[in-house]
Design a protein around this motif. Sequence first.
Motif: not given
Length: 148
Positions: A14-23
């Motif tokens: 996700t790029e919402e609220g800062g880039f994060r990988l999702l698991g």
Amino acid sequence: MERTRKPAAPGWFTEEGGFRLLGTRCTACAAVFFPREDAYCRNPHCAGGGAMEEVPLSRRGRVWSYTDGRYRPPAPYPSDPGEPWEPYALLAVELEAEGMVVLGQAVPGVGPADLEVGMEVEVVGGVLAEDADTVWTTWRFRPVGGTA
């Protein structure tokens, strides 16, 4: 005309609220999976009965291993044989909180000579490919404190 941004791997980041990988995490045994597992827990020691819930993964980790990619990658990575080929650095990164190893390319401008095992890196968004209508996005790893 503004181009559409599309994730190359929908549901993986996700790029919402800062880039994060999702698991995903099993609610029965707390095992975490990336890429995400939505059907069942793959942990052979899980008692079962849990649901799989989406969780954001650590933004940072440490280089576990790395190499240089000197070949054109297979799909879904687009690669035009008529265009010049630029090798890239491929990293295996042990995520800070989860302790799992995730593969990804380094940001452009960072090669194997810029990396070392144990170096701290962070996951950031990047462009996989683009055309006149669409920009396909993915994740990359960037050394922490680096200028690349």
